[in-house]
Write an enzyme that holds these catalytic residues in place. Structure first.
Site, PDB file in Angstrom:
ATOM      1  CG  ASP A   1       4.017   5.697  -4.650  1.00  0.00           C
ATOM      2  OD1 ASP A   1       3.463   5.919  -3.678  1.00  0.00           O
ATOM      3  OD2 ASP A   1       3.370   5.589  -6.014  1.00  0.00           O
ATOM      4  CB  THR A   2       3.031   0.887  -1.429  1.00  0.00           C
ATOM      5  OG1 THR A   2       4.679   0.671  -0.834  1.00  0.00           O
ATOM      6  CG2 THR A   2       2.356  -0.351  -1.152  1.00  0.00           C
TER       7      THR A   2
ATOM      8  CE1 TYR B   1      -7.261  -0.307   0.157  1.00  0.00           C
ATOM      9  CE2 TYR B   1      -4.956   0.669  -0.013  1.00  0.00           C
ATOM     10  CZ  TYR B   1      -6.358   0.900  -0.066  1.00  0.00           C
ATOM     11  OH  TYR B   1      -6.836   1.564  -0.965  1.00  0.00           O
TER      12      TYR B   1
ATOM     13  CG  HIS C   1       2.051   2.127  11.304  1.00  0.00           C
ATOM     14  ND1 HIS C   1       1.867   1.310  12.430  1.00  0.00           N
ATOM     15  CD2 HIS C   1       1.006   2.981  11.575  1.00  0.00           C
ATOM     16  CE1 HIS C   1       0.938   1.265  13.213  1.00  0.00           C
ATOM     17  NE2 HIS C   1       0.265   2.350  12.456  1.00  0.00           N
TER      18      HIS C   1
ATOM     19  NE  ARG D   1       6.285   0.661   3.059  1.00  0.00           N
ATOM     20  CZ  ARG D   1       5.246   0.143   3.426  1.00  0.00           C
ATOM     21  NH1 ARG D   1       5.261  -0.750   4.248  1.00  0.00           N
ATOM     22  NH2 ARG D   1       4.154   0.254   2.687  1.00  0.00           N
TER      23      ARG D   1
ATOM     24  CB  THR E   1       7.691   8.131   5.414  1.00  0.00           C
ATOM     25  OG1 THR E   1       6.311   7.815   5.685  1.00  0.00           O
ATOM     26  CG2 THR E   1       8.670   7.299   6.215  1.00  0.00           C
ATOM     27  CG  ASN E   2       7.065  13.234   8.149  1.00  0.00           C
ATOM     28  OD1 ASN E   2       8.065  13.229   8.568  1.00  0.00           O
ATOM     29  ND2 ASN E   2       6.622  14.219   7.172  1.00  0.00           N
TER      30      ASN E   2
ATOM     31  CE  LYS F   1       2.804  -4.521   6.315  1.00  0.00           C
ATOM     32  NZ  LYS F   1       2.444  -3.340   6.681  1.00  0.00           N
TER      33      LYS F   1
ATOM     34  CG  PHE G   1       0.014   1.379   7.460  1.00  0.00           C
ATOM     35  CD1 PHE G   1       1.211   0.872   7.579  1.00  0.00           C
ATOM     36  CD2 PHE G   1      -0.159   2.121   6.437  1.00  0.00           C
ATOM     37  CE1 PHE G   1       2.062   0.719   6.723  1.00  0.00           C
ATOM     38  CE2 PHE G   1       0.845   2.147   5.217  1.00  0.00           C
ATOM     39  CZ  PHE G   1       2.064   1.220   5.580  1.00  0.00           C
TER      40      PHE G   1
HETATM   41  P1  IMP Z   1       2.335   4.560   0.071  1.00  0.00           P
HETATM   42  O1  IMP Z   1       2.626   5.233  -1.458  1.00  0.00           O
HETATM   43  O2  IMP Z   1       3.512   3.666   0.575  1.00  0.00           O
HETATM   44  O3  IMP Z   1       2.259   5.859   0.923  1.00  0.00           O
HETATM   45  O4  IMP Z   1       1.176   3.859   0.118  1.00  0.00           O
HETATM   46  C1  IMP Z   1      -0.220   4.262  -0.494  1.00  0.00           C
HETATM   47  C2  IMP Z   1      -1.139   3.536   0.192  1.00  0.00           C
HETATM   48  O5  IMP Z   1      -0.942   2.103  -0.014  1.00  0.00           O
HETATM   49  C3  IMP Z   1      -1.252   3.806   1.570  1.00  0.00           C
HETATM   50  O6  IMP Z   1      -1.977   5.018   1.781  1.00  0.00           O
HETATM   51  C4  IMP Z   1      -1.786   2.746   2.301  1.00  0.00           C
HETATM   52  O7  IMP Z   1      -3.386   2.718   1.776  1.00  0.00           O
HETATM   53  C5  IMP Z   1      -1.347   1.409   0.967  1.00  0.00           C
HETATM   54  N1  IMP Z   1      -0.249   0.813   1.845  1.00  0.00           N
HETATM   55  C6  IMP Z   1       0.993   0.893   1.273  1.00  0.00           C
HETATM   56  N2  IMP Z   1       1.662   0.232   2.080  1.00  0.00           N
HETATM   57  C7  IMP Z   1       0.978  -0.724   2.911  1.00  0.00           C
HETATM   58  C8  IMP Z   1       1.222  -1.679   3.757  1.00  0.00           C
HETATM   59  O8  IMP Z   1       2.159  -2.035   4.190  1.00  0.00           O
HETATM   60  N3  IMP Z   1       0.082  -2.364   4.242  1.00  0.00           N
HETATM   61  C9  IMP Z   1      -1.355  -2.015   4.116  1.00  0.00           C
HETATM   62  N4  IMP Z   1      -1.509  -0.975   3.158  1.00  0.00           N
HETATM   63  C10 IMP Z   1      -0.509  -0.193   2.582  1.00  0.00           C
END
Ligand code: IMP
Length: 194
Positions: free
Chosen positions: A68-69, A150, A11, A177, A7-8, A171, A148
């Protein structure tokens, strides 16, 4: 021990470093000369996390992990899910994503949602997956300025504040995460001890 984290996002780095503690030094793709956007084109969180970790491993040969979230909203059939980053637009436009989410939930009484994170680790050339989930509600207007994505709309169960009203430490006590990364940390501690 140094470990490369895909990641870059500053947060995320802060959150994950706080969970892992100072036994591990996180290195970013940029630190390793990987400056292009890492592809995440798979239809599942597991697939994307693995895709990102493999991409880095193939280029650097370093032990690494990727996460991935997705935000899974019950009344929207699990959307935005794996499309959470690009829900409203092609880019990572957090404000537009939040506006669209509120629009799609207008008049909806079921506000149940959960964040789900999958972490993929490649260690000594082998692959491992860890999952973390937090349940909560989508409130009807953005509240708070921390975090950041949502965060201003998500209130975890058992709290009267959104993630965006919490410190990193608060958090991390409950977040998706942090839960996945704590599983990763437990695994790494065992692995390093062997
Ligand atoms: P990523 O796959 O972790 O980059 O997450 C995909 C998207 O989910 C991000 O661009 C955010 O919009 C949202 N997201 C991921 N983690 C969080 C969090 O901890 N809080 C709020 N939104 C999140």
């Amino acid at each position: 021990m140094k470990i490369l984290f895909a990641t870059n996002n500053a947060h995320k780095l802060t959150e994950v470093q706080a969970v892992l503690g100072d036994r591990y030094t996180l290195v970013t793709p940029r630190d390793c000369g990987v400056t292009e956007e890492i592809p995440e084109t798979q239809p599942t969180l597991e697939g994307n996390a693995l895709q990102k970790a493999r991409y880095l491993y193939e280029r650097t040969g370093l032990d690494c992990f990727a996460d991935d979230t997705g935000l899974e909203v019950e009344a929207l059939g699990g959307a935005p899910g794996v499309h959470s980053a690009r829900y409203a637009t092609d880019g990572h436009d957090f404000a537009a994503n939040n506006r669209l989410l509120l629009q799609n939930l207008a008049g909806e009484v079921n506000r149940r949602a959960r964040f789900r994170t999958v972490v993929a680790l490649i260690l000594g050339g082998r692959e491992y997956l860890f999952e973390g989930v937090v349940e909560g509600q989508i409130i009807d207007h953005e509240t708070g300025h921390e975090g950041f994505g949502y965060d201003p709309l998500f209130r975890p169960d058992g709290y009267d504040r959104t993630f965006a009203q919490m410190t990193t430490e608060e958090k991390n006590a409950v977040s998706h995460r942090a839960r996945a990364v704590r599983k990763l940390a437990t695994f790494l501690h065992e692995y390093v001890r062997e």
